[in-house]
Design an enzyme around this catalytic site. Sequence first.
Site, PDB file in Angstrom:
ATOM      1  N   GLN A  81     -12.098 -27.615  10.384  1.00  0.00           N
ATOM      2  CA  GLN A  81     -13.541 -27.812  10.271  1.00  0.00           C
ATOM      3  C   GLN A  81     -14.089 -28.718  11.382  1.00  0.00           C
ATOM      4  O   GLN A  81     -13.342 -29.403  12.069  1.00  0.00           O
ATOM      5  CB  GLN A  81     -13.878 -28.422   8.911  1.00  0.00           C
ATOM      6  CG  GLN A  81     -13.654 -27.478   7.740  1.00  0.00           C
ATOM      7  CD  GLN A  81     -14.082 -28.109   6.433  1.00  0.00           C
ATOM      8  OE1 GLN A  81     -13.272 -28.591   5.665  1.00  0.00           O
ATOM      9  NE2 GLN A  81     -15.379 -28.088   6.166  1.00  0.00           N
ATOM     10  N   HIS A  82     -15.410 -28.706  11.494  1.00  0.00           N
ATOM     11  CA  HIS A  82     -16.201 -29.694  12.242  1.00  0.00           C
ATOM     12  C   HIS A  82     -16.153 -29.571  13.758  1.00  0.00           C
ATOM     13  O   HIS A  82     -17.025 -30.100  14.437  1.00  0.00           O
ATOM     14  CB  HIS A  82     -15.782 -31.129  11.888  1.00  0.00           C
ATOM     15  CG  HIS A  82     -15.870 -31.496  10.453  1.00  0.00           C
ATOM     16  ND1 HIS A  82     -16.997 -31.330   9.692  1.00  0.00           N
ATOM     17  CD2 HIS A  82     -14.938 -32.038   9.629  1.00  0.00           C
ATOM     18  CE1 HIS A  82     -16.769 -31.761   8.462  1.00  0.00           C
ATOM     19  NE2 HIS A  82     -15.527 -32.189   8.397  1.00  0.00           N
ATOM     20  N   ASP A 239     -10.911 -24.666   6.738  1.00  0.00           N
ATOM     21  CA  ASP A 239      -9.548 -24.692   6.203  1.00  0.00           C
ATOM     22  C   ASP A 239      -9.481 -25.126   4.740  1.00  0.00           C
ATOM     23  O   ASP A 239      -8.708 -24.560   3.955  1.00  0.00           O
ATOM     24  CB  ASP A 239      -8.636 -25.566   7.068  1.00  0.00           C
ATOM     25  CG  ASP A 239      -9.186 -26.956   7.344  1.00  0.00           C
ATOM     26  OD1 ASP A 239     -10.249 -27.333   6.812  1.00  0.00           O
ATOM     27  OD2 ASP A 239      -8.541 -27.676   8.136  1.00  0.00           O
TER      28      ASP A 239
END
Length: 493
Positions: A81-82, A239
């Site tokens: 992520q991110h 994820d």
Amino acid sequence: MSAAEGPLVVGVDTSTQSTKALVVDAATGQVVASGQAPHTVSSGAGRESDPRRWWDALCEALHQCGDAAHEAAAVSIGGQQHGLITLDGRGEPVRPALLWNDVRSAPQARRLVAELGGPKAWAERTGSVPGASFTVTKWAWLAEHEPEAVRATRAVRLPHDYLTERLTGQGTTDRGDASGTGWWASGPEAYDEETLAHIGLDPAMLPRVVHPGEVVGTVRDSHDLPFSKGTLVAPGTGDNAAAALGLGLRPGTPVLSLGTSGTVYAVSEHRPTDPTGTVAGFADARGDWLPLACTLNCTLAVDRVATLLGLDREAVEPGGSVTLLPYLDGERTPNLPHASGLLHGLRHDTTAGQVLQAAYDGAVHTLLGALDLVLDEDADRAAPLLLIGGGARGTAWQQTVRRLSGRPVRVPQAGELVALGAAAQAAGLLTGEDPAAVARRWKTAEGPVLEAVERDGETLERITGVLSDAAPLLERGAGPRPHGESRAADDRS
């Protein structure tokens, strides 16, 4: 041809360290082929990766799967992520991706929270109070430190978006991953115009947020991948949301994941809004929510301590009064982006094994402290914790979680749950099923239950006390700030 009972699907986990691909029988959940290839992550002040190497790793992992990948009818990507990926007009990376564990944007995170109404307003608008992990803060950092890169950017993507787009040619994302950016409003489930305007990001550069169960496209013919023409591509997701699918989670079941980062989460039917910022109010990949707390330092930090001590990672010893806060990469929970590791309570009779055990205790302490905030009020606090991730099969991790939680622990036998969750999402495209129901049919969460032991409240209280007493030191951090950032500048933000 394969002897599988049903159609084959591919689930991918593109994580911080590597890309893994599983070819799965959609009827039974049996893994019929797998492949894995590593990534390269920079060291030093930042954590960056070249997204093109993720594509190379995906191709290599799929080719390792052989003919089974060619037979697959659908594919889905689960990803870290991110991460901030900036693409130029040709779809090529402008610069390496800024990863989730790059905490250089901590000053920008503080400024954004203050400038757009404070923590409560952020939690109500986006579900989360952004820290340095969130994509919105990374874009603000980039605009401040590399304005030429921002000017060259024509599209902004997350890691799973990037790979999905290279498969299909379509710029898409899903609600689960979008909810970790900081520029997606969780109430209306749409990009937040006020936030985007404030950071100078044109919404036209963002991918379309697709619906759960939507077919986002088919695999293009323009690259050398072992897929058949017309292979369907699912939305993919972040994820943690993929792992929740892989476990077939029902609301209220607690998960503790031990990987590069440590996370605790549970599916909820209620939209989270935690103004303290401890709980990130993520969406899941189905239509519910995934309140989650994350620590930056988990298995890698503990393994590093073991290496420094010259010990095997399982060579822990009980006893002693030493406390180790393993904040080797700063920390996200608690929000201490400039912190470093802290060791307290050494005595002449302290053993190396006790110091290693203290590293495990320090890592697990924070995760368990966030667990009650993640769970809904009516959740069963005595239900077994589902222990997943790379550390879940380690005896020292298992016993530390049991001792500090006082709860029974279930260790699912299925591995690679992110890739399995992506595979379940791909299977849902073919069968019309809820992907979580697919995973339950595959029995992915089954595994041995370790009975509860008496909770070690003394150790928990000692760690809490050291963390409280050391707060000024941890907030100040150690060593030079990245790119010359001053503490005075932090104080002004």
